[in-house]
Scaffold this motif. Structure first.
Motif, PDB file in Angstrom:
ATOM      1  N   LEU A 109      -4.715  35.034 -30.726  1.00  0.00           N
ATOM      2  CA  LEU A 109      -5.298  35.651 -29.532  1.00  0.00           C
ATOM      3  C   LEU A 109      -4.290  35.694 -28.392  1.00  0.00           C
ATOM      4  N   TYR A 161     -13.564  38.823 -32.627  1.00  0.00           N
ATOM      5  CA  TYR A 161     -13.901  38.483 -31.240  1.00  0.00           C
ATOM      6  C   TYR A 161     -14.133  39.735 -30.408  1.00  0.00           C
ATOM      7  N   PHE A 196      -7.288  31.260 -34.620  1.00  0.00           N
ATOM      8  CA  PHE A 196      -7.805  32.145 -33.573  1.00  0.00           C
ATOM      9  C   PHE A 196      -7.002  32.060 -32.276  1.00  0.00           C
ATOM     10  N   ILE A 214     -20.223  41.951 -36.541  1.00  0.00           N
ATOM     11  CA  ILE A 214     -19.646  40.621 -36.700  1.00  0.00           C
ATOM     12  C   ILE A 214     -19.951  40.070 -38.084  1.00  0.00           C
ATOM     13  N   ARG A 241      -3.091  42.239 -34.188  1.00  0.00           N
ATOM     14  CA  ARG A 241      -4.185  41.278 -34.253  1.00  0.00           C
ATOM     15  C   ARG A 241      -4.532  40.905 -35.699  1.00  0.00           C
ATOM     16  N   ALA A 248      -9.540  37.197 -37.248  1.00  0.00           N
ATOM     17  CA  ALA A 248     -10.288  36.332 -36.337  1.00  0.00           C
ATOM     18  C   ALA A 248     -10.322  36.908 -34.932  1.00  0.00           C
ATOM     19  N   VAL A 249      -9.204  37.446 -34.473  1.00  0.00           N
ATOM     20  CA  VAL A 249      -9.154  38.059 -33.143  1.00  0.00           C
ATOM     21  C   VAL A 249      -9.915  39.375 -33.141  1.00  0.00           C
ATOM     22  N   LYS A 271     -17.707  41.119 -29.495  1.00  0.00           N
ATOM     23  CA  LYS A 271     -18.516  40.496 -28.451  1.00  0.00           C
ATOM     24  C   LYS A 271     -18.107  41.068 -27.109  1.00  0.00           C
TER      25      LYS A 271
END
Length: 280
Positions: free
Chosen positions: A218, A235, A214, A248, A228, A231-232, A238
């Motif tokens: 990131l 994110y 991550f 998610i 990307r 995992a990024v 959110k």
């Protein structure tokens, strides 16, 4: 005798019951994630902890795959993970072969340097890694991310290979030299096929780390969202004031399924590799 047998049966039953409860508690978050991915927003907030969706829907998966660019993130993750694993496997295998089969001046010092690198926190290497990738003008590119992921000492893998190569009889190398094999031919034609269990263990472990990485992705893809990884991308669900929980959950399911399938397919070799490393 009957009383002792009854006590053993009761003890076994209690142990199995306790393990079952612990197992259910352990796997509950994963089952909850799968369940939440099939719920709409209204049902999710009405029945947060329930595991059985009342009105299952695939809208979350479709929505994040098409509108949230998860198809691009998935392909990026596959590319980065594949090449990072390939580079790490070749580097640690060659280094492990040299450390395990050859004696040279400063060998102990080199090994101590590798071992001491374990104590260095990953977070403290992010800035130097970024500066190196920046100097190569690869920030925001998949190539830069691959090199960053493959970089590092990977001491655990190095130790696995070096301890494995130490156990191989020297007669194999001597026979190869008699046949006229040089260093690389001996390695690739004779030694490398013997490392299948260890190599599979390294592939599984590095795939998990690279796939779920991550912080590095990131930092290195801030200026280029098209590079990307999953995992990024997760994110991004959110926000500052809101969280797309069902998105998610659906993204988590997409991200974790390939890893589970990989482990199921290669778990036999993974166990053999760990067993071989422990014996050494």
């Amino acid at each position: 005798m009957n009383r002792d047998k009854a006590k053993r049966q009761v003890k076994t039953l209690l142990n199995h019951g306790l393990l079952l409860i612990i197992g259910l508690a352990w796997i509950y978050p994963f089952l909850w994630m799968i369940s939440a991915s099939f719920k709409d927003q209204n049902e999710f907030f009405k029945n947060k902890l329930g595991l059985i969706p009342q009105n299952p829907t695939f809208d979350n998966v479709t929505r994040i795959w098409e509108k949230a660019h998860f198809d691009t993130y998935f392909i990026n993750t596959v590319i980065v993970t594949f090449f990072a694993v390939f580079l790490v496997l070749i580097m640690t295998m060659l280094a492990g072969y040299a450390m395990g089969r050859y004696n040279f001046v400063g060998k102990k010092v080199v090994m101590m340097v590798f071992m001491s690198s374990i104590a260095i926190p990953l977070v403290s290497t992010i800035i130097p890694t970024y500066e190196v990738i920046k100097s190569m003008k690869l920030v925001g590119t998949k190539l830069g991310l691959i090199l960053a992921q493959a970089g590092g000492a990977h001491v655990i893998f190095l130790l696995l290979f070096s301890s494995f190569f130490e156990q191989i009889p020297g007669e194999l190398e001597e026979a190869a030299k008699v046949d006229g094999c040089n260093f690389f031919r001996t390695f690739f034609n004779i030694m490398m096929p013997l490392t299948k269990p260890i190599a599979t263990t390294v592939v599984i472990m590095e795939t998990i780390w690279a796939w779920n990485a991550f912080m590095l992705p990131l930092v290195l893809t801030l200026n280029n969202p098209s590079s990307r990884t999953l995992a990024v991308g997760l994110y991004a669900f959110k926000g500052e004031n809101t969280v797309d929980w069902t998105g998610i959950a659906a993204g988590g399911v997409i991200a974790v399924i390939p890893i589970i399938l990989l482990f199921i397919c290669l778990q036999k070799y993974f166990v053999e590799g760990i067993a071989g490393a422990v014996k050494s």
